[in-house]
Design a protein around this motif. Sequence first.
Motif, PDB file in Angstrom:
ATOM      1  N   MET A   1       5.003  26.864  -3.236  1.00  0.00           N
ATOM      2  CA  MET A   1       3.998  26.132  -3.172  1.00  0.00           C
ATOM      3  C   MET A   1       3.389  26.642  -2.360  1.00  0.00           C
ATOM      4  SD  MET A   1       3.065  22.673  -0.869  1.00  0.00           S
ATOM      5  CE  MET A   1       3.313  21.181  -2.500  1.00  0.00           C
ATOM      6  N   ARG A   2       2.048  27.416  -2.651  1.00  0.00           N
ATOM      7  CA  ARG A   2       1.183  27.676  -1.868  1.00  0.00           C
ATOM      8  C   ARG A   2      -0.029  27.320  -0.562  1.00  0.00           C
ATOM      9  NH1 ARG A   2       1.904  30.801  -6.946  1.00  0.00           N
ATOM     10  NH2 ARG A   2       2.054  32.978  -6.673  1.00  0.00           N
ATOM     11  N   ASP A   3       0.346  27.206   0.433  1.00  0.00           N
ATOM     12  CA  ASP A   3      -0.678  27.205   1.227  1.00  0.00           C
ATOM     13  C   ASP A   3      -1.965  27.460   0.631  1.00  0.00           C
ATOM     14  OD1 ASP A   3       1.206  25.289   2.236  1.00  0.00           O
ATOM     15  OD2 ASP A   3       1.813  26.254   4.124  1.00  0.00           O
ATOM     16  N   VAL A   4      -3.385  26.024   0.816  1.00  0.00           N
ATOM     17  CA  VAL A   4      -4.221  27.009   0.804  1.00  0.00           C
ATOM     18  C   VAL A   4      -5.594  26.819   2.009  1.00  0.00           C
ATOM     19  CG1 VAL A   4      -6.409  26.968  -0.647  1.00  0.00           C
ATOM     20  CG2 VAL A   4      -4.479  27.002  -1.947  1.00  0.00           C
ATOM     21  N   ALA A   5      -6.121  27.460   2.747  1.00  0.00           N
ATOM     22  CA  ALA A   5      -6.906  27.135   4.320  1.00  0.00           C
ATOM     23  C   ALA A   5      -8.129  27.409   3.538  1.00  0.00           C
ATOM     24  CB  ALA A   5      -5.773  28.068   4.800  1.00  0.00           C
ATOM     25  N   ILE A   6      -9.282  26.368   3.514  1.00  0.00           N
ATOM     26  CA  ILE A   6     -10.742  26.563   3.204  1.00  0.00           C
ATOM     27  C   ILE A   6     -10.818  26.404   4.633  1.00  0.00           C
ATOM     28  CG2 ILE A   6     -12.211  26.024   1.930  1.00  0.00           C
ATOM     29  CD1 ILE A   6     -10.659  24.674  -0.066  1.00  0.00           C
ATOM     30  N   PHE A   7     -12.083  27.487   5.111  1.00  0.00           N
ATOM     31  CA  PHE A   7     -12.783  27.266   6.331  1.00  0.00           C
ATOM     32  C   PHE A   7     -14.012  26.527   6.136  1.00  0.00           C
ATOM     33  CE2 PHE A   7     -15.268  29.554   9.252  1.00  0.00           C
ATOM     34  CZ  PHE A   7     -14.797  28.739  10.591  1.00  0.00           C
ATOM     35  N   LEU A   8     -14.301  25.647   7.508  1.00  0.00           N
ATOM     36  CA  LEU A   8     -15.220  24.528   6.817  1.00  0.00           C
ATOM     37  C   LEU A   8     -16.179  25.020   8.759  1.00  0.00           C
ATOM     38  CD1 LEU A   8     -13.901  21.145   6.481  1.00  0.00           C
ATOM     39  CD2 LEU A   8     -14.889  23.148   4.366  1.00  0.00           C
ATOM     40  N   PHE A  40      -5.623  22.732   2.610  1.00  0.00           N
ATOM     41  CA  PHE A  40      -6.459  21.533   3.368  1.00  0.00           C
ATOM     42  C   PHE A  40      -7.769  22.910   4.355  1.00  0.00           C
ATOM     43  CE2 PHE A  40      -2.325  24.764   4.728  1.00  0.00           C
ATOM     44  CZ  PHE A  40      -3.366  25.550   5.724  1.00  0.00           C
ATOM     45  N   THR A  41      -7.816  22.240   5.506  1.00  0.00           N
ATOM     46  CA  THR A  41      -9.361  22.412   6.173  1.00  0.00           C
ATOM     47  C   THR A  41      -9.453  23.026   6.909  1.00  0.00           C
ATOM     48  OG1 THR A  41      -9.706  20.434   6.135  1.00  0.00           O
ATOM     49  CG2 THR A  41     -10.731  21.509   4.247  1.00  0.00           C
ATOM     50  N   VAL A  42      -9.653  24.512   7.652  1.00  0.00           N
ATOM     51  CA  VAL A  42      -9.464  24.574   8.848  1.00  0.00           C
ATOM     52  C   VAL A  42     -11.403  24.799   9.656  1.00  0.00           C
ATOM     53  CG1 VAL A  42      -8.425  26.344  10.508  1.00  0.00           C
ATOM     54  CG2 VAL A  42      -8.030  25.390   8.544  1.00  0.00           C
ATOM     55  N   GLY A  61      -8.100  22.514  13.654  1.00  0.00           N
ATOM     56  CA  GLY A  61      -8.745  23.406  14.733  1.00  0.00           C
ATOM     57  C   GLY A  61      -7.821  24.970  13.743  1.00  0.00           C
ATOM     58  N   LEU A  62      -8.479  26.032  14.302  1.00  0.00           N
ATOM     59  CA  LEU A  62      -8.425  27.596  14.307  1.00  0.00           C
ATOM     60  C   LEU A  62      -6.582  27.512  15.483  1.00  0.00           C
ATOM     61  CD1 LEU A  62     -11.456  29.454  15.059  1.00  0.00           C
ATOM     62  CD2 LEU A  62     -10.964  28.515  13.226  1.00  0.00           C
ATOM     63  N   ASP A  63      -5.602  28.278  14.765  1.00  0.00           N
ATOM     64  CA  ASP A  63      -4.891  28.150  15.074  1.00  0.00           C
ATOM     65  C   ASP A  63      -3.484  27.345  15.015  1.00  0.00           C
ATOM     66  OD1 ASP A  63      -5.177  31.149  15.164  1.00  0.00           O
ATOM     67  OD2 ASP A  63      -6.482  31.223  16.992  1.00  0.00           O
ATOM     68  N   GLU A  64      -4.256  25.679  14.342  1.00  0.00           N
ATOM     69  CA  GLU A  64      -2.920  25.147  14.766  1.00  0.00           C
ATOM     70  C   GLU A  64      -2.366  24.447  12.802  1.00  0.00           C
ATOM     71  OE1 GLU A  64      -5.829  21.691  15.558  1.00  0.00           O
ATOM     72  OE2 GLU A  64      -6.021  21.923  17.637  1.00  0.00           O
ATOM     73  N   HIS A  65      -2.767  25.808  12.427  1.00  0.00           N
ATOM     74  CA  HIS A  65      -2.274  25.097  10.272  1.00  0.00           C
ATOM     75  C   HIS A  65      -1.201  26.248  10.240  1.00  0.00           C
ATOM     76  CE1 HIS A  65      -4.580  29.051   9.973  1.00  0.00           C
ATOM     77  NE2 HIS A  65      -5.384  28.722  11.120  1.00  0.00           N
ATOM     78  N   ARG A 102      -9.288  37.858  10.630  1.00  0.00           N
ATOM     79  CA  ARG A 102      -9.091  39.376  10.505  1.00  0.00           C
ATOM     80  C   ARG A 102      -6.973  39.169  10.772  1.00  0.00           C
ATOM     81  NH1 ARG A 102     -13.095  40.759  14.138  1.00  0.00           N
ATOM     82  NH2 ARG A 102     -14.594  42.103  13.000  1.00  0.00           N
ATOM     83  N   ARG A 103      -6.754  37.768  11.257  1.00  0.00           N
ATOM     84  CA  ARG A 103      -5.340  37.765  11.962  1.00  0.00           C
ATOM     85  C   ARG A 103      -4.940  36.930  11.013  1.00  0.00           C
ATOM     86  NH1 ARG A 103      -6.822  35.527  16.123  1.00  0.00           N
ATOM     87  NH2 ARG A 103      -6.797  33.545  15.770  1.00  0.00           N
TER      88      ARG A 103
END
Length: 204
Positions: A1-8, A40-42, A61-65, A102-103
């Motif tokens: 399974m791939r984790d997909v992070a979508i920035f909001l 998930f959303t970030v 939140g940022l850095d919580e995911h 970037r990170r």
Amino acid sequence: MRDVAIFLFNEIEVLDFAGPFEVFGVAGLRSGGEPPFNVFTVAEKSPVIARNGLTITPTYGLDEHPQPDILLIPGGGGYHANGTPFGSRREMHNPVVLDWIRRYADPAELILSVCTGSLILARTGLLDKLAATTHFMAMDALREASPTTSVRPDDRYVDNGKVITSAGVSAGIDMSLYVVSRLLGPDAADETAWYMQYDYWRRS
């Protein structure tokens, strides 16, 4: 399974993030077994107020995911009458967001943008010397943000290998289906488009 992070972010274009969220969320739905994507959303702050007042509670939140395998940056935004930037035009100058991208981009498998999300990517340097597209009204802004980028105004999405950008709003659905096809095969993408009743995604 791939984790997909979508920035909001505030003033985000709704379909920019909701279209890809739907594609990755329902891909593989009929095949049974473990879903291929965990979406998930970030966001930097919560709640997020999208275009037309839609209120969204981000998953993290940022850095919580978790470290995303796929990092997606949507767009939406512009300038108020007094010249103040909003949406993506504001976030492209937000050092907290740029450092976060970037990170997490370096170890990610894929970095995606929809619409003027490419302007945010451009400011991180991730589009340097690559080809890219964006919303048709933001081509000059993309050239200004990343002078070494080859801007492709006639392409619905542009694949550089690790970095894939799409044109405006609904083009994010086509790009996401393309990514499903690239990772899982064309049959999986066709099935996803069929389930969504999206006709027809192979238009690029």
